[in-house]
Design an enzyme around this catalytic site. Structure first.
Site, short mmCIF file in Angstrom:
data_model
loop_
_atom_site.label_atom_id
_atom_site.label_comp_id
_atom_site.label_asym_id
_atom_site.label_seq_id
_atom_site.Cartn_x
_atom_site.Cartn_y
_atom_site.Cartn_z
N THR A 15 0.82 -1.21 0.00
CA THR A 15 0.00 0.00 0.00
C THR A 15 0.85 1.26 0.00
OG1 THR A 15 -0.14 0.11 2.42
CG2 THR A 15 -1.80 -1.22 1.28
N ASP A 16 0.19 2.37 -0.30
CA ASP A 16 0.85 3.67 -0.22
C ASP A 16 0.61 4.28 1.17
OD1 ASP A 16 -1.78 4.65 -0.24
OD2 ASP A 16 -1.70 5.27 -2.34
N GLN A 17 0.97 5.53 1.36
CA GLN A 17 0.83 6.17 2.67
C GLN A 17 -0.62 6.31 3.11
OE1 GLN A 17 3.21 9.75 2.17
NE2 GLN A 17 4.70 8.90 3.62
#
Length: 133
Positions: A15-17
């Site tokens: 995942t991203d932030q």
């Protein structure tokens, strides 16, 4: 046509932030679906390779509907589109644990003889298993 269901938990590193799955990771999810589809048929990529068969992806299409999130349990539905010839085509849907459709996708792979690097017909042992289904 033969259909399989593969469940995975979205890992933090995918995942991203914002906790949303990075779009490029869906190709790996589709590969996992194909691997399990093949395994349920009684084969592995290792078995194919030991029998001089490679299956490169020549086409990939993904239609993103909703994001998968960190820690979601996703279900990859992998469906064979038709009996393979020199190519094998799959259709996929990925849903989250609430049943929400996240993506629709398709891939086309081709059978390559690893000794000659030329296209070949689907192996008879694979076709025989599909006919049994």
């Amino acid at each position: 046509m033969k259909k399989t269901y593969t469940n995975l938990r979205v890992r933090y590193g995918e995942t991203d932030q914002m906790g949303i799955v990075y779009y490029g990771n869906y190709a790996e999810y589709l590969e996992q679906g194909r691997t399990e589809w093949l395994r349920e048929l009684g084969f592995t990529y290792k078995y194919l390779e030991e029998n001089n068969v490679h299956l490169p992806v020549v086409n990939l299409n993904i239609d993103y509907k909703n994001p998968a999130l960190y820690d979601d349990i996703i279900t990859i539905t992998t469906t064979l589109k038709k009996i393979p010839s020199v190519k094998i085509e799959f259709y996929y849907e990925i849903h989250n644990q609430e049943g929400k459709l996240l993506i629709e996708a398709s891939t086309t792979l081709v059978f390559i003889n690893s000794l000659t690097n030329k296209l070949m017909k689907a192996p008879s042992y694979l076709l025989d298993k599909l006919i049994e289904q």
